[in-house]
Structures are given as C-alpha cells and as structure tokens.
Scaffold this active site. Structure first.
Site, mmCIF file in Angstrom:
data_model
loop_
_atom_site.group_PDB
_atom_site.id
_atom_site.type_symbol
_atom_site.label_atom_id
_atom_site.label_comp_id
_atom_site.label_asym_id
_atom_site.label_seq_id
_atom_site.Cartn_x
_atom_site.Cartn_y
_atom_site.Cartn_z
ATOM 1 N N HIS A 1 0.927 -0.890 0.077
ATOM 2 C CA HIS A 1 -0.035 -0.119 -0.242
ATOM 3 C C HIS A 1 1.424 1.094 0.092
ATOM 4 O O HIS A 1 -0.098 2.085 0.011
ATOM 5 C CB HIS A 1 -0.542 -0.075 1.327
ATOM 6 N N ASP B 1 -2.290 1.523 -4.632
ATOM 7 C CA ASP B 1 -3.950 1.931 -3.445
ATOM 8 C C ASP B 1 -4.577 0.888 -3.868
ATOM 9 O O ASP B 1 -4.193 0.343 -4.581
ATOM 10 C CB ASP B 1 -4.814 3.429 -3.640
#
Length: 252
Positions: free
Chosen positions: A223, A227
């Site tokens: 992450h 995203d």
C-alpha cells in the site's frame, strides 16, 4: 522384578524432563532447513518492510475452462488453466504497469518484461521459479516453459538464476482446494496474485437459477506504492481478460 538398565533408560527418556512448565510433552524438535530458514527470513522481511493489503474478486470461469479445452486440442503442449491465467496476468500488467515492479532503495522501478514467478510447492518449502518475459511468449511457449521450470524445481535440478529477476508472482492454492487466502508479497516485488479453486455457484437467470463455474483471485499489494483503487482496477482488468480467455488461444 526390578527394571533393567535398558528399561530404566527408556523410562528416563519419557520422564517429565521432556515436558515444559505447563506439563506439555514435547513430541519432536526440528531445526529449520537452510531453505526453510531462508523462506522464514524473507517472509519476515516482507512483513517488516511492506504495508500488506489484500483485495479479492470473484470471476466467472466458464470461458476460461472452455478456452483451456480449445487450447489443449490445438497445441502439442499440455495447456492448463494456469497457463491461460499467466497470459491474462501479463495482459493485465500491460494495462497496469505500476504492479510489474519492485520497490527498494526508496525507488519504485517499473519493468518492461513481465517476469512472473510461479510458486511451486516442494518438500523443502515453497519456491517461485521465474517465467521470463511472459508477454513475448505464445500460449504454447508459456505452457512449455512453465512445465520445464516446475519439473526442474521438483527434481532439484534448478539454479538460483531460475529464482531471480521476478517482477510479479502468482501462487495457486486452488489446486489444493483453497477458496481464499492472503498471499505474502515476495520482496522486493510490490504485488502477488493468489489463485483459488474453481467451483460451481448458483446465479439467477431468466430461466430461474443456473450454476456457473467461478474462480477467486486474491491480490496482495504494498500500500506504500499502490492504492486500493489501483488494486481494484487491476482485478477488474484481470476479470475481463479471464472472462474472454479465448483471445489468448491462437487460431488453428
């Protein structure tokens, strides 16, 4: 009759000295093999250095199965569902190049070649030989090379160069009946795709309820680099390529 020395020794071996402070009896102690120790260190490194998130998607697999049957009849190579999925993954990486990448030295490096590691389970542990430049290969070439690498790993006739240079990894637990899992990223790569088993599921149709084959994908990603929305779009592209898999089967 008093116990013999041998019997006394055997009783000593089974004494409470083998139990811990809670009374549990130790059945066996195993040291990690060198490969298992390496795997453990890399997994620890992965969780220490990456921010793991996993996104899941369920996809219709009817076309994938049909394309596999068609390809199997057209090629001398034994084409499997996994081979078609590797072609679908490569096409998806074309659409989403940020996932065909590594992250180290604070640098996100995107690569031209799709060097896909394909996890193989052997007695010593899990290894992922790298199928190089998947995007440049035909379906038959993918099938042939994947089997060559799998056979080399299972027979112990592989080299470290077979395991290096990956840009993305695919791991398939569907063959073992798994419906969902959380694959661990293979550092310094930034993503790994887990493939689950194909199974029939009911779906409402104009004629009532029909059963169709479905397959699940689990995408773990770092992450820090991409995203959740990026992962969702990646899985959307993969779903589209999977549901139109016949496009990867050359005309006879």
């Amino acid at each position: 009759m008093p116990p013999t020395d041998t019997e006394s020794d055997r009783n000593d071996d089974q004494s409470p000295a083998d139990a811990d402070e809670t009374g549990r009896t130790v059945r066996e102690e195993r040291s990690l093999s060198r490969m298992r120790e390496t795997i453990a260190n890399r997994l620890q490194e992965s969780y220490r250095n990456a921010v793991h998130v996993t996104a899941n998607r369920d996809v219709d697999a009817e076309e994938l199965l049909r394309a596999t049957e068609i390809a199997d009849g057209r090629h001398e190579a034994d084409v499997s569902v996994v081979d078609l999925l590797l072609c679908a993954v490569s096409a998806t990486l074309d659409d989403h190049p940020a996932f065909n990448a590594t992250f180290e030295d604070e640098t996100h490096r995107l690569y031209e070649e799709h060097n896909v590691g394909v996890a193989v389970d052997i007695d010593a542990g899990l290894v992922a030989p790298v199928l190089r430049d998947v995007g440049s290969k035909s379906l038959g070439e993918v099938a042939t090379e994947r089997r060559r690498l799998t056979d080399a790993v299972q027979s112990g006739e592989y080299t470290m160069s077979d395991l290096r240079g990956g840009t993305f990894t695919v791991t398939n637990l569907g063959a073992l009946g798994v419906d969902s899992f959380t694959p661990v990223i293979n550092p310094p790569e930034i993503a790994i795709l887990g493939v689950n088993r194909i199974r029939e599921r009911p779906r409402r149709s104009d004629d009532g309820i029909e059963f169709r084959n479905r397959i699940g994908f689990d995408l773990s990603f770092d992450h820090r680099i991409v995203d959740g929305a990026d992962a969702a779009r990646f899985l959307g592209s993969l779903a589209e390529y999977t549901e139109t898999a016949e496009r990867f089967v050359p005309e006879p």
